[in-house]
Enzyme design. Structure first.
Site, PDB file in Angstrom:
ATOM      1  N   GLU A  32     -10.869 -25.027  52.414  1.00 54.40           N
ATOM      2  CA  GLU A  32     -10.020 -24.242  53.299  1.00 54.40           C
ATOM      3  C   GLU A  32      -9.035 -25.143  54.055  1.00 54.40           C
ATOM      4  OE1 GLU A  32      -9.165 -21.359  53.522  1.00 54.40           O
ATOM      5  OE2 GLU A  32      -8.430 -21.013  55.541  1.00 54.40           O
ATOM      6  N   GLU A  56      -0.422 -24.960  52.231  1.00 48.55           N
ATOM      7  CA  GLU A  56       0.404 -23.775  52.491  1.00 48.55           C
ATOM      8  C   GLU A  56       1.521 -24.027  53.474  1.00 48.55           C
ATOM      9  OE1 GLU A  56      -1.814 -19.653  52.620  1.00 48.55           O
ATOM     10  OE2 GLU A  56      -2.831 -21.166  53.807  1.00 48.55           O
ATOM     11  N   LYS A  82      -4.993 -24.781  53.858  1.00 48.83           N
ATOM     12  CA  LYS A  82      -4.115 -24.623  55.029  1.00 48.83           C
ATOM     13  C   LYS A  82      -3.012 -25.676  54.998  1.00 48.83           C
ATOM     14  CE  LYS A  82      -4.901 -21.454  55.988  1.00 48.83           C
ATOM     15  NZ  LYS A  82      -5.949 -20.545  55.587  1.00 48.83           N
ATOM     16  N   HIS A 110     -17.052 -39.500  41.450  1.00 50.40           N
ATOM     17  CA  HIS A 110     -16.952 -39.037  40.059  1.00 50.40           C
ATOM     18  C   HIS A 110     -15.506 -38.917  39.593  1.00 50.40           C
ATOM     19  CE1 HIS A 110     -21.236 -38.473  39.950  1.00 50.40           C
ATOM     20  NE2 HIS A 110     -21.168 -37.770  41.071  1.00 50.40           N
ATOM     21  N   CYS A 147       6.543  -7.800  49.556  1.00 48.21           N
ATOM     22  CA  CYS A 147       7.619  -6.879  49.901  1.00 48.21           C
ATOM     23  C   CYS A 147       7.155  -5.902  50.980  1.00 48.21           C
ATOM     24  CB  CYS A 147       8.115  -6.070  48.716  1.00 48.21           C
ATOM     25  SG  CYS A 147       8.678  -7.033  47.350  1.00 48.21           S
ATOM     26  N   LYS A 186       2.160 -12.752  53.001  1.00 52.01           N
ATOM     27  CA  LYS A 186       0.831 -12.534  53.577  1.00 52.01           C
ATOM     28  C   LYS A 186      -0.061 -11.681  52.689  1.00 52.01           C
ATOM     29  CE  LYS A 186      -2.015 -12.465  57.230  1.00 52.01           C
ATOM     30  NZ  LYS A 186      -2.773 -13.729  57.279  1.00 52.01           N
ATOM     31  N   TRP A 244       9.710 -10.143  48.291  1.00 51.60           N
ATOM     32  CA  TRP A 244       9.036 -11.345  47.745  1.00 51.60           C
ATOM     33  C   TRP A 244       9.206 -11.205  46.237  1.00 51.60           C
ATOM     34  CZ3 TRP A 244       5.009 -12.475  44.392  1.00 51.60           C
ATOM     35  CH2 TRP A 244       4.507 -13.782  44.456  1.00 51.60           C
ATOM     36  N   ARG A 260       5.387 -10.095  54.830  1.00 49.50           N
ATOM     37  CA  ARG A 260       5.053  -9.620  53.486  1.00 49.50           C
ATOM     38  C   ARG A 260       5.958 -10.212  52.400  1.00 49.50           C
ATOM     39  NH1 ARG A 260       1.827  -5.078  53.520  1.00 49.50           N
ATOM     40  NH2 ARG A 260       2.484  -4.615  51.409  1.00 49.50           N
ATOM     41  N   ASN A 287       8.005  -1.637  46.458  1.00 49.31           N
ATOM     42  CA  ASN A 287       7.039  -2.734  46.591  1.00 49.31           C
ATOM     43  C   ASN A 287       6.024  -2.559  45.470  1.00 49.31           C
ATOM     44  OD1 ASN A 287       5.062  -4.552  47.510  1.00 49.31           O
ATOM     45  ND2 ASN A 287       4.197  -3.055  48.921  1.00 49.31           N
ATOM     46  N   GLY A 288       5.938  -3.528  44.588  1.00 47.94           N
ATOM     47  CA  GLY A 288       4.994  -3.411  43.477  1.00 47.94           C
ATOM     48  C   GLY A 288       5.621  -3.971  42.216  1.00 47.94           C
TER      49      GLY A 288
END
Ligand code: F6R
Length: 625
Positions: A497, A504, A501, A520, A2, A620, A74, A27, A100-101
């Site tokens: 990583e 996402e 990527k 394995h 947010c 983000k 968000w 955000r 926001n929170g």
């Protein structure tokens, strides 16, 4: 998670609020809204969807007025719907609030309000509780003998904010306006960032300075439990407990230009292509050829303290954790110090046994990630020296740590972290060099490391030239239902990583593993539709990697290989596609091998028509747990 923007000044608020929201869209972007006070009305526009949807709504009927608040969401509590979009209102409809929170005890507070009899909730959010509580407290404190001077109204509203927040368990960055209090915004923070932008005859509130840097570069970064009363030409900061607060006005280190996309179609691509500069900036002034070591004054540690460190813990989330994993290899190899990686979200809740001489690093681009911040606080609470590796200089982690190293990577707007990763790895290499030189590393070994680091920016530039070749590979695999990533040693975290990527921004299934783990169990996944990407530079474990590549080939799995030096030749008969990055010592190689993986995810996402900078369900800065 947010973004909020507030404005009070002499200009029309709507375009400023919308412009700010667009810059905070990274955000959160599932719904958005504005509330602007226009004479005797609080006009609100809000809807599910992107800021562009809100923009259309505002354009149809633009609310007039020179002060207001806004929000991009968000979702945490309640789906992404028009009703759940902020701002939320109190029972009178006169007070509008954005948040926001997470209000953790919202259910109990809500039940109490409902029991009171006169409160009706129109959304499923935790935020609405706060709007009702503050509104109720404000109304209850109204003088019985008619109107009061405006200053009294402001004080009453701030007092109501304080009393309400004293009952809240959770995190908040809030901004609110009231119909009856002209040219006034109240704000407060705990656990979610809030910055006050100080302008000329106008002031701003925002979750992040990028929302307001086009208007002012003077900022006051609010602290937890600050309550701020903002007017056009003044502001006052106090605490939730009612004490007078102190503050410092800082200059924002970047300009509006730095957060523009320029000629790039996406922020992510721009940021990938900035890496030769950002890695150079991470090292700038921090390497001493004379002493053959790194100089990291921000750690605020004496040579004796550095020498006495016996253990390192590296903590962070997501991409930052992958950088930490490279750091583990770096610190163990170059400094010989036992190093552990901790998921910040786990570390803060488990009782990791640590020796007295443990040094903790919290790694975070934003410096606001709730889990990393929680880990930092827990580690400091236990008395461990805890340092930050942050990009956002004014962030909570940067401010609450005992010292640290700034990345100086410049603003990273694309939701998928790219340049911050290579900067984090570079800084961890500097830390490893410094700690190594306090121990067994000789001057000549130190010089070799410095030379390898200094050569990186140019090698990054060469690696970036592979973008078109990588795009061609991406096109080839457009129908792949998923991808597997493998690497060994320094490049195992790069496999993780690369997979992150890809997940996402393409929404494809992807996994990263140490190459040797293949046999394995993972080998069961190998089939002609699923490409396996091997990070196999020409290093000490190349032949071992090659064995694993052969094992995949034998089961008809397509192979993409990221290699270096003579690797391409040796892989020629087995790999379907090869990307050759410049040769470099193994300890700096992850900075180079990460880049083709960023580009592969990017190009594949573009080919698949994904929203690269705003992938679904993500945000983000993850300021909730
Ligand atoms: C991945 C990504 C996230 C972040 C993570 C930590 O592309 O962006 O995994 O790395 O949320 O964020 P910071 O570094 O801001 O703490």
């Amino acid at each position: 998670m947010c973004g909020i923007v507030g404005y009070v000044g002499r200009s029309e608020a709507a375009p400023i609020l919308l412009d700010g929201l667009r810059r905070l869209e990274y955000r959160g972007y599932d719904s958005a809204g504005v509330a602007i006070v226009n004479g005797d009305r609080v006009e609100t526009r809000k809807c599910a969807g992107r800021i562009a949807e809100l923009g259309k709504l505002v354009a149809e009927r633009t609310p007039a007025g020179t002060f207001g608040i806004s929000h991009t969401r968000w979702a945490t509590h309640g789906k992404a719907t028009d009703q759940n979009a902020h701002p939320h209102f109190d029972a009178s409809g006169n007070l509008a609030l954005v948040h926001n929170g997470v209000i953790e005890n919202y259910q109990a507070l809500k039940e109490e309000l409902i029991r009171g009899g006169d409160t009706k909730f129109v959304s499923e959010t935790d935020t609405e509780v706060l709007a009702h509580m503050i509104g109720k407290l404000y109304d209850a404190s109204a003088p019985t003998n008619g109107s009061t001077p405006p200053q009294h109204e402001k004080n009453r509203l701030v007092a109501a904010v304080r009393v309400a927040l004293q009952q809240v368990i959770g995190t908040y960055g809030i901004a609110l306006v009231h119909r009856d209090i002209p040219d006034f915004i109240a704000g407060a923070r705990r656990g979610s960032p809030l910055v006050l932008g100080v302008g000329k005859d106008e002031n701003f509130l925002a979750s992040d300075v990028s929302a307001i840097v086009a208007y002012t570069r003077d900022a006051v970064y609010l602290n937890d439990f600050d309550v701020v009363a903002v007017e056009r030409d003044k502001f006052e900061i106090s605490s939730v407990a009612g004490e007078r607060g102190s503050y410092e006005v800082s200059k924002v280190e970047f300009t509006d230009e730095d957060i523009k996309k320029g000629d790039y179609p996406h922020y992510m691509l721009k940021e990938i292509f900035e890496q030769h500069g950002s890695v150079r900036d991470a090292m700038r002034g921090r390497l001493s050829l004379e002493e053959c070591t790194a100089k990291l004054g921000g750690l605020e540690m004496t040579p004796a303290q550095l020498r006495d460190v016996g253990r390192i813990v590296l903590t962070g989330c997501g991409t930052a954790l992958h950088a930490a994993m490279v750091g583990e290899y770096l610190i163990e190899q170059l400094a010989g110090l036992p190093t552990e990686i901790e998921f910040a979200s786990e570390f803060r809740h488990r009782n990791t046994p640590m020796t007295r001489d443990t040094l903790v690093f919290a790694i975070s681009q934003s410096g606001e990630t709730a889990d990393t911040l929680g880990a930092l606080r827990e580690s400091r609470r236990k008395g461990y020296r805890t340092l930050g590796i942050c990009n956002n200089v004014a962030s909570t982690i940067a401010r609450e740590s005992d010292g640290g190293v700034y990345m100086h990577a410049g603003p990273e707007i694309g939701v998928a972290a790219t340049k911050s990763f290579t900067s984090q790895v570079t800084i961890l290499a500097l830390i490893a060099l410094l700690l190594g030189r306090m121990r067994h590393l000789s001057t000549s070994e130190g010089t070799v490391i410095i030379e390898a680091l200094e050569a990186l920016p140019e090698k990054i530039e060469q690696t970036l030239k592979l973008s078109d070749h990588i795009r061609a590979i991406a096109k080839k695999y457009i129908a792949a239902p998923g991808m597997l990533f493998f690497g060994r040693q320094f490049n195992f975290p790069i496999a993780l990583e690369g997979a992150l990527k890809l997940k996402e921004i393409t929404y494809l299934f992807a996994e990263g593993h140490p190459s040797a783990e293949l046999k394995h169990g993972i080998i069961a996944l190998i089939r002609p539709e699923i490409p396996s990407l091997f990070i196999a530079p020409d290093d000490a474990v190349f032949s071992k990697n090659l064995n694993n590549v052969e094992q995949v080939k034998a089961r008809k799995g397509p192979i993409i290989a990221i290699t270096s030096g003579s690797g391409a030749e040796r892989l020629a008969s087995v790999a379907d596609d090869t990307v050759t990055v410049p040769s470099a010592p193994d300890f700096v190689m992850p900075v180079l091998t990460a880049i083709p993986l960023q580009l592969l995810a990017y190009h594949l996402a573009v080919e698949l028509g994904r929203d690269v900078d705003k992938p679904r369900n993500l945000a983000k800065s993850v300021t909730v747990e």
